[in-house]
Write a protein that holds these residues in place. Structure first.
Motif, mmCIF file in Angstrom:
data_model
loop_
_atom_site.group_PDB
_atom_site.id
_atom_site.type_symbol
_atom_site.label_atom_id
_atom_site.label_comp_id
_atom_site.label_asym_id
_atom_site.label_seq_id
_atom_site.Cartn_x
_atom_site.Cartn_y
_atom_site.Cartn_z
ATOM 1 N N GLU A 129 16.260 18.616 4.817
ATOM 2 C CA GLU A 129 15.871 18.617 6.234
ATOM 3 C C GLU A 129 17.036 19.106 7.084
ATOM 4 O O GLU A 129 16.835 19.793 8.078
ATOM 5 N N THR A 130 18.245 18.742 6.693
ATOM 6 C CA THR A 130 19.442 19.130 7.426
ATOM 7 C C THR A 130 19.874 20.545 7.069
ATOM 8 O O THR A 130 20.229 21.334 7.930
ATOM 9 N N LEU A 131 19.852 20.848 5.793
ATOM 10 C CA LEU A 131 20.306 22.151 5.298
ATOM 11 C C LEU A 131 19.082 22.995 4.978
ATOM 12 O O LEU A 131 18.429 22.791 3.965
ATOM 13 N N ARG A 132 18.777 23.916 5.837
ATOM 14 C CA ARG A 132 17.595 24.752 5.656
ATOM 15 C C ARG A 132 17.962 26.038 4.932
ATOM 16 O O ARG A 132 19.061 26.556 5.078
ATOM 17 N N SER A 133 17.003 26.559 4.186
ATOM 18 C CA SER A 133 17.198 27.852 3.545
ATOM 19 C C SER A 133 17.000 28.947 4.590
ATOM 20 O O SER A 133 16.648 28.680 5.740
ATOM 21 N N ASP A 134 17.178 30.187 4.173
ATOM 22 C CA ASP A 134 17.053 31.291 5.127
ATOM 23 C C ASP A 134 15.618 31.387 5.663
ATOM 24 O O ASP A 134 14.715 30.677 5.224
ATOM 25 N N ILE A 148 3.937 22.041 1.538
ATOM 26 C CA ILE A 148 4.667 21.188 0.577
ATOM 27 C C ILE A 148 6.022 20.803 1.149
ATOM 28 O O ILE A 148 6.421 19.635 1.108
ATOM 29 N N LEU A 149 6.753 21.752 1.700
ATOM 30 C CA LEU A 149 8.087 21.464 2.246
ATOM 31 C C LEU A 149 8.035 20.563 3.474
ATOM 32 O O LEU A 149 8.954 19.771 3.707
ATOM 33 N N ASP A 150 6.974 20.653 4.250
ATOM 34 C CA ASP A 150 6.868 19.836 5.457
ATOM 35 C C ASP A 150 6.281 18.449 5.203
ATOM 36 O O ASP A 150 6.372 17.572 6.063
ATOM 37 N N ASN A 151 5.719 18.228 4.034
ATOM 38 C CA ASN A 151 5.111 16.944 3.695
ATOM 39 C C ASN A 151 6.208 15.901 3.449
ATOM 40 O O ASN A 151 7.097 16.110 2.625
ATOM 41 N N PRO A 152 6.166 14.758 4.131
ATOM 42 C CA PRO A 152 7.218 13.747 3.949
ATOM 43 C C PRO A 152 7.236 13.121 2.549
ATOM 44 O O PRO A 152 8.249 12.556 2.147
ATOM 45 N N LEU A 153 6.157 13.225 1.816
ATOM 46 C CA LEU A 153 6.114 12.650 0.465
ATOM 47 C C LEU A 153 6.633 13.605 -0.606
ATOM 48 O O LEU A 153 7.071 13.173 -1.669
ATOM 49 N N THR A 154 6.567 14.902 -0.332
ATOM 50 C CA THR A 154 6.952 15.877 -1.358
ATOM 51 C C THR A 154 7.954 16.912 -0.884
ATOM 52 O O THR A 154 8.420 17.721 -1.680
ATOM 53 N N GLY A 155 8.287 16.900 0.389
ATOM 54 C CA GLY A 155 9.028 18.010 0.956
ATOM 55 C C GLY A 155 10.517 17.835 1.115
ATOM 56 O O GLY A 155 11.182 17.156 0.332
ATOM 57 N N ARG A 156 11.024 18.443 2.174
ATOM 58 C CA ARG A 156 12.469 18.532 2.413
ATOM 59 C C ARG A 156 13.171 17.183 2.415
ATOM 60 O O ARG A 156 14.321 17.080 2.002
ATOM 61 N N LYS A 199 13.433 7.808 -3.326
ATOM 62 C CA LYS A 199 14.185 8.521 -4.359
ATOM 63 C C LYS A 199 13.903 10.021 -4.278
ATOM 64 O O LYS A 199 12.761 10.439 -4.110
ATOM 65 N N PRO A 200 14.936 10.839 -4.390
ATOM 66 C CA PRO A 200 14.741 12.282 -4.342
ATOM 67 C C PRO A 200 13.877 12.776 -5.502
ATOM 68 O O PRO A 200 13.977 12.275 -6.621
ATOM 69 N N LEU A 201 13.045 13.756 -5.209
ATOM 70 C CA LEU A 201 12.260 14.416 -6.252
ATOM 71 C C LEU A 201 13.037 15.576 -6.859
ATOM 72 O O LEU A 201 12.847 15.913 -8.020
ATOM 73 N N ILE A 202 13.900 16.171 -6.043
ATOM 74 C CA ILE A 202 14.682 17.332 -6.473
ATOM 75 C C ILE A 202 16.131 17.129 -6.062
ATOM 76 O O ILE A 202 16.413 16.722 -4.924
ATOM 77 N N VAL A 203 17.065 17.412 -6.970
ATOM 78 C CA VAL A 203 18.493 17.374 -6.665
ATOM 79 C C VAL A 203 19.046 18.770 -6.939
ATOM 80 O O VAL A 203 18.908 19.293 -8.043
ATOM 81 N N ILE A 204 19.643 19.361 -5.919
ATOM 82 C CA ILE A 204 20.273 20.673 -6.051
ATOM 83 C C ILE A 204 21.774 20.446 -6.014
ATOM 84 O O ILE A 204 22.296 19.855 -5.062
ATOM 85 N N ILE A 205 22.460 20.897 -7.061
ATOM 86 C CA ILE A 205 23.918 20.775 -7.099
ATOM 87 C C ILE A 205 24.501 22.167 -6.840
ATOM 88 O O ILE A 205 24.305 23.085 -7.626
ATOM 89 N N ASP A 206 25.196 22.286 -5.729
ATOM 90 C CA ASP A 206 25.746 23.559 -5.259
ATOM 91 C C ASP A 206 27.178 23.712 -5.765
ATOM 92 O O ASP A 206 28.065 22.965 -5.370
ATOM 93 N N PHE A 207 27.399 24.677 -6.629
ATOM 94 C CA PHE A 207 28.715 24.950 -7.209
ATOM 95 C C PHE A 207 29.456 26.072 -6.472
ATOM 96 O O PHE A 207 30.469 26.550 -6.965
ATOM 97 N N THR A 208 28.974 26.473 -5.322
ATOM 98 C CA THR A 208 29.569 27.609 -4.613
ATOM 99 C C THR A 208 31.069 27.453 -4.390
ATOM 100 O O THR A 208 31.826 28.428 -4.523
ATOM 101 N N LEU A 209 31.548 26.269 -4.054
ATOM 102 C CA LEU A 209 32.964 26.049 -3.759
ATOM 103 C C LEU A 209 33.775 25.560 -4.962
ATOM 104 O O LEU A 209 34.938 25.224 -4.807
ATOM 105 N N VAL A 210 33.158 25.536 -6.144
ATOM 106 C CA VAL A 210 33.889 25.155 -7.359
ATOM 107 C C VAL A 210 34.665 26.385 -7.836
ATOM 108 O O VAL A 210 34.090 27.447 -8.031
ATOM 109 N N VAL A 211 35.966 26.208 -8.017
ATOM 110 C CA VAL A 211 36.809 27.336 -8.419
ATOM 111 C C VAL A 211 37.099 27.352 -9.911
ATOM 112 O O VAL A 211 37.605 28.333 -10.440
ATOM 113 N N GLY A 212 36.780 26.253 -10.603
ATOM 114 C CA GLY A 212 36.999 26.227 -12.041
ATOM 115 C C GLY A 212 36.347 25.011 -12.691
ATOM 116 O O GLY A 212 36.239 23.952 -12.065
ATOM 117 N N ILE A 213 35.895 25.207 -13.919
ATOM 118 C CA ILE A 213 35.329 24.114 -14.705
ATOM 119 C C ILE A 213 35.995 24.145 -16.064
ATOM 120 O O ILE A 213 35.927 25.142 -16.782
#
Length: 95
Positions: free
Chosen positions: A18-23, A34-42, A76-90
């Protein structure tokens, strides 16, 4: 240097979709519904933004912090997105 990396928090932040929107892509009516539905969305999507180096010295902290983030949510979240954009090494020992 390795000692300092162990104490760097590998999680920069987290937020719901809800806070971080895609383009502004054109979505179908069904996709928007689906994205706007409070049970399944953002509100049920969590984005966790990582940073720095991920290695054996901080992976236990990372795992616990992700568990804590997901546990604190009332719905509980239905989807978890882990953003590695700022990871410089693993390091292979972190996997």
């Amino acid at each position: 240097v390795a000692q300092n990396l162990a104490y760097t928090n590998p999680i920069r932040g987290y937020m719901s979709a809800e806070t971080l929107r895609s383009d502004n892509r054109q979505r179908s009516y069904t996709a928007r519904a689906i994205l706007d539905n409070p049970l399944t969305g953002r509100s049920r999507i969590v984005v966790i933004q990582l940073q720095g180096h991920i290695f054996f010295g901080n992976v236990a902290h990372l795992t616990k912090k992700i568990y804590d983030i997901l546990s604190e949510k009332e719905d509980k979240p239905l989807i978890v997105i882990i953003d590695f954009t700022l990871v410089v090494g693993i390091d292979s020992s972190a996997s």
